[in-house]
Design a protein around this motif. Structure first.
Motif, PDB file in Angstrom:
ATOM      1  N   PRO A   2     -12.395  -2.419  -0.611  1.00 29.09           N
ATOM      2  CA  PRO A   2     -11.823  -3.061  -1.804  1.00 29.09           C
ATOM      3  C   PRO A   2     -12.792  -2.967  -2.979  1.00 29.09           C
ATOM      4  O   PRO A   2     -14.017  -2.867  -2.807  1.00 29.09           O
ATOM      5  N   GLN A  41     -12.014  -8.042  -5.302  1.00 23.81           N
ATOM      6  CA  GLN A  41     -10.695  -7.943  -4.680  1.00 23.81           C
ATOM      7  C   GLN A  41     -10.767  -8.376  -3.217  1.00 23.81           C
ATOM      8  O   GLN A  41     -11.747  -8.102  -2.512  1.00 23.81           O
ATOM      9  N   SER A  42      -9.706  -9.062  -2.774  1.00 25.54           N
ATOM     10  CA  SER A  42      -9.614  -9.482  -1.375  1.00 25.54           C
ATOM     11  C   SER A  42      -8.990  -8.363  -0.546  1.00 25.54           C
ATOM     12  O   SER A  42      -7.987  -7.756  -0.957  1.00 25.54           O
ATOM     13  N   GLU A  62      -5.370  -9.118   0.331  1.00 23.41           N
ATOM     14  CA  GLU A  62      -4.460  -9.045  -0.813  1.00 23.41           C
ATOM     15  C   GLU A  62      -4.145  -7.589  -1.190  1.00 23.41           C
ATOM     16  O   GLU A  62      -2.988  -7.241  -1.452  1.00 23.41           O
ATOM     17  N   VAL A  63      -5.148  -6.733  -1.221  1.00 18.43           N
ATOM     18  CA  VAL A  63      -4.905  -5.341  -1.604  1.00 18.43           C
ATOM     19  C   VAL A  63      -4.105  -4.613  -0.513  1.00 18.43           C
ATOM     20  O   VAL A  63      -3.270  -3.752  -0.810  1.00 18.43           O
ATOM     21  N   LEU A  79      -8.280  -0.507  -7.327  1.00 20.39           N
ATOM     22  CA  LEU A  79      -8.271  -1.795  -6.641  1.00 20.39           C
ATOM     23  C   LEU A  79      -8.803  -1.677  -5.221  1.00 20.39           C
ATOM     24  O   LEU A  79      -9.429  -2.612  -4.711  1.00 20.39           O
ATOM     25  N   ALA A  80      -8.541  -0.561  -4.566  1.00 18.70           N
ATOM     26  CA  ALA A  80      -9.007  -0.401  -3.184  1.00 18.70           C
ATOM     27  C   ALA A  80      -8.891   1.063  -2.790  1.00 18.70           C
ATOM     28  O   ALA A  80      -8.131   1.847  -3.385  1.00 18.70           O
TER      29      ALA A  80
END
Length: 826
Positions: free
Chosen positions: A505, A509-510, A513-514, A615-616
């Motif tokens: 991530p 960012q978690s 979540e991603v 984001l990831a």
């Protein structure tokens, strides 16, 4: 499966078989004109096979219908039926296959109804019935029984006539007086009557149809030969001192009729066993099924209903040994299912509660209850039947040439027989007529017309039993000439599916979540990388998340472009929308977060005021198929140049290529890049085959000389390939190539035999050195040899690469337990 309306009285199957035609029954004729029945033997023209049939069939102006034909024997018959159908106003197209005795009719219901164009077939002298009709098999079996009876009667009468003719062959001059010889002739004439009136009936009937409609078929010269032989022998019997009294030919007549019927009956049996697999596949679905009653309080009450009356959401009870009537989910019980039709593998698979089952597969162990998820044309079974139906009616290029030659050749045969009779008449009128008869019979081009289609259809049936659907028969001819094979990587050389190995991530960012967000996007794609992300979220049992899809766009070979919006309306960010991308780093417009990681990666990015931000990064691993290295090595031994073109990163593609021994490999390819590379190879004179996943590789599959769509996850309707591999083994591509080469070898053998046979037999017949009985034997053997030679292609896969270029197909080694199509197997 075609079902009759239970509200209307229907004749018994045997009664229908004896009457000879469903169309001649007033009740059934009216039934076929009912728009609700059109879907039982056809579909709207141009419709996606996965799309449901419209509730109002008249919404579709044009329909494709498939019918089984009875009474046809050759390519000329197929051309006659095509002409009769196309002459009907409202019929836009017709294709008839002489090898499978099936027809495809494209018609407009505003101008014509099914019973009307079926009546046109009847007026042409043949019979038509819905291809998925429950009575079709009964009628075909009745036709086989009648053929057997004619053969038995002809054989018995032939032996009796030969017994009476034998003294005239063995007696010395003066041993037989005139009275005894006359008695033998009369006895032979009486015994020949059943042969002429009963056994020769189909030939005479077909000839009368030809004469009345001013056309020529392969039965016309044969019927003329039979009639001439019987007439001159009868004249010799009634007037022994006349111009034809020197000799009678009842023995030749009965012998060549017996030989012709022998060849036709054996040919019928062989064609039913090899090229008649389509009917067995279509008849896998049960006529009726136990459906849970609507008013059942505890769900224990079931009623038997017609299979075609099922709807999505119904719960059906499938008994042991029955086929599943529709695609569905098991809601009670567990069993093993035979899914050989879908995978080509005969090993049963376990199906428990919550597992999906497919229409056409067999319930092997115990009773289960199934919730119907898809019915009719929406099932995978229906798509497979549609593929086989379409392929069975196609005419390969060589078959089209043979069909065009057949009719002119028959006219030449008639003229040659007439010329021979005129030439020999001054010498001996009796011999002149028998020479003409020999020419008429020996030159019938049945073997020429059957040489290509029977071999092609037999090969297609063999591939279908192993899990390869042939969409285009012409593809077999093209595949045999292939010298370059281009592979996609993901899902073909590697396993159909990836596994999420690691996740990187971005800062802040978690991981959960991603992954949840990526899975939301991934569920909208059939790409293996997308499916792996969706599966990883399911395994982790992550919550649904706070975002919902707004719009989705997939760029083939690149990734997804998606807008999402907040799910909860009461939150402060209720109107918030986010623009996201999932796919390659190039597609997302970002740099990789962990470029040092090996293997395939998928990026998740979001558009911000500063541009696209990662984001990831998801790291996916893929395993090479265990059989891939061996398959590629064997392809190279066959002289095939193997290449790899993939949209994956060049580093990953190079690693895969080196491990498999592929010298030519290229990564970071968009679909247009693959197409350009393939077209360059074609421009250099290479015959190129493409193996892809059938979705992202659509343009390349369509542009190749021949193509394979690999993987069970590919929707059949979306694939543009010539071959669809339903199984899970890369060896099926190799086996298809080997079988295609053997098929073309068999076609060349058949055509060579047919040409050599005519080249040798015609001069012998014209010179009077070939008696009529030998001409009949030669004609029967020529057709039988062609069909029997093609039947060898029906043996089980796999083939041996070392023997692939052999001119004579070697026996094929059995692969596990193979259930023939004609017995309801795959």
């Amino acid at each position: 499966m075609y079902q009759t309306n239970p509200a209307q009285p229907q004749p018994a199957p045997q009664a229908v078989a004896e009457s000879g035609s469903l169309v001649q029954s007033q009740a059934l004729s009216h039934l076929l004109d009912d728009p609700q029945e059109w879907s039982s033997f056809g579909r709207p023209a141009g419709q996606n096979p996965q799309a449901p049939i419209p509730e109002d069939p008249t919404e579709s102006p044009v329909w494709d219908s498939f019918v089984v034909l009875e009474g046809m024997h050759c390519a000329a018959c197929a051309l006659t039926i095509e002409e009769a159908l196309r002459a009907v106003p409202g019929v836009e197209g017709a294709e008839v296959s002489a090898a499978t005795r099936r027809a495809r009719v494209v018609w407009r219901h505003a101008q014509v109804l099914p019973s009307q164009w079926m009546e046109a077939v009847v007026r042409a002298g043949y019979r038509a019935m819905p291809a998925r009709d429950a009575f079709a098999r009964e009628i075909r079996q009745a036709e086989t029984r009648r053929a057997l009876w004619r053969w038995l009667v002809a054989g018995f009468c032939m032996m009796q006539v030969m017994m009476y003719a034998w003294p005239s062959y063995t007696a010395k001059p003066g041993d037989l007086d005139m009275e005894f010889e006359t008695l033998m002739r009369w006895a032979s004439w009486v015994i020949s009557l059943p042969v002429v009136l009963f056994c020769c009936g189909p030939f005479f009937k077909s000839a009368l149809k030809d004469i009345s409609q001013r056309r020529v078929s392969m039965d016309l010269p044969v019927a003329i030969g039979m009639l001439i032989t019987f007439v001159i022998s009868t004249l010799g019997t009634f007037d022994p001192t006349g111009p034809f009294g020197h000799e009678v030919f009842f023995d030749s007549l009965t012998m060549f009729v017996f030989f012709l019927l022998t060849g036709r009956w054996l040919e019928l049996r062989l064609r039913d066993r090899t090229a008649g697999a389509l009917e067995a596949v279509m008849n896998r679905l049960p006529d009726s099924v136990l459906r849970q009653s609507d008013g059942s309080a505890d769900g224990s009450d079931f009623e038997r209903v017609a299979t075609r009356r099922l709807r999505v959401g119904d719960v059906v009870r499938v008994l042991t040994g029955e086929a599943f009537p529709a695609d569905g989910t098991i809601v009670r019980g567990s069993t093993h299912a035979d899914e050989a039709l879908l995978t080509g593998e005969s090993t049963p698979v376990l199906r428990a509660e919550g597992d999906t089952v497919t229409a056409g597969s067999y319930n092997l162990d115990s009773v289960v209850d199934v919730r119907v998820d898809s019915v009719g044309e929406g099932t995978r079974f229906a798509q497979i039947v549609s593929l086989m139906e379409s392929a069975s009616l196609q005419k390969p290029r060589l078959a089209q040439i043979a069909d065009k030659v057949a009719r002119p050749f028959l006219v030449v045969v008639l003229l040659a027989a007439l010329g021979a009779a005129i030439w020999w008449w001054p010498t001996d009128p009796g011999k002149a007529m028998m020479v003409a008869v020999a020419v008429l019979i020996v030159t019938c081009p049945c073997a020429l017309s059957l040489a290509t289609p029977v071999a092609m259809l037999t090969a297609a049936g063999t591939l279908a039993r192993s899990g390869v659907m042939v969409r285009n028969l012409q593809g077999l001819e093209a595949l045999a000439a292939v010298d370059t094979l281009v592979f996609d990587k993901t899902g073909t050389l590697t396993r159909d599916g990836l596994v999420l190995r690691a996740l990187t991530p971005a800062a802040g960012q978690s991981a959960d979540e991603v992954l949840t967000l990526a899975a939301l996007l991934a569920r909208q794609s059939m790409h293996p990388a997308s499916r792996s992300l969706a599966q990883a979220a399911e395994v982790a049992q992550l919550p649904a998340g706070a975002w919902a899809l707004d719009s989705v766009q997939e760029m083939a070979g690149s990734g997804l472009d998606v807008w999402v919006q907040a799910r909860a309306a009461g939150k402060a960010n209720a109107d918030l929308r986010r623009h996201l991308r999932l796919g390659s780093a190039l597609h997302c417009g970002v740099a990789e977060l962990a470029p040092h990681e090996t293997g395939q990666c998928v990026m998740l990015a979001e558009e911000t005021n500063q541009g696209w931000v990662a984001l990831a990064q998801f790291h996916l691993s893929e395993d090479l198929r265990t059989e891939a290295a061996g398959v590629i090595a064997q392809l190279k031994q066959l002289g095939v140049d193997v290449q790899l073109l993939s949209g994956d990163r060049s580093v990953a593609v190079k690693t895969i290529a080196e491990s498999l021994g592929i010298e030519k490999a290229r990564g970071d390819c968009k679909p247009q890049d693959k197409l350009a590379a393939m077209q360059a190879a074609q421009a250099a004179g290479h015959k190129v085959a493409m193996v892809g996943d059938g979705l992202n590789d659509g343009p390349v599959l369509a542009g190749a000389h021949v193509s394979f769509a690999f993987g069970r996850a590919v929707p059949l309707a979306q694939s543009r390939a010539d071959f669809v591999v339903l199984g899970d083994s890369l060896e099926l591509v190799l086996q298809s190539l080997l079988l295609a080469r053997r098929t073309l070898s068999v076609v060349r053998q058949n055509l060579g035999w047919a040409a050599a046979y005519n080249a040798i037999s015609i001069p012998l017949a014209l010179m009077g050195w070939m008696p009529a009985w030998l001409a009949g034997l030669g004609m029967a053997l020529s057709s039988l040899l062609v069909v029997a030679n093609a039947a060898r292609l029906a043996r089980a896969l796999p083939l041996q690469a070392a023997d692939s270029n052999a001119s004579d197909p070697a026996p094929l080694a059995p692969r596990g337990t193979v259930m023939p199509l004609t017995q309801g197997g795959r």
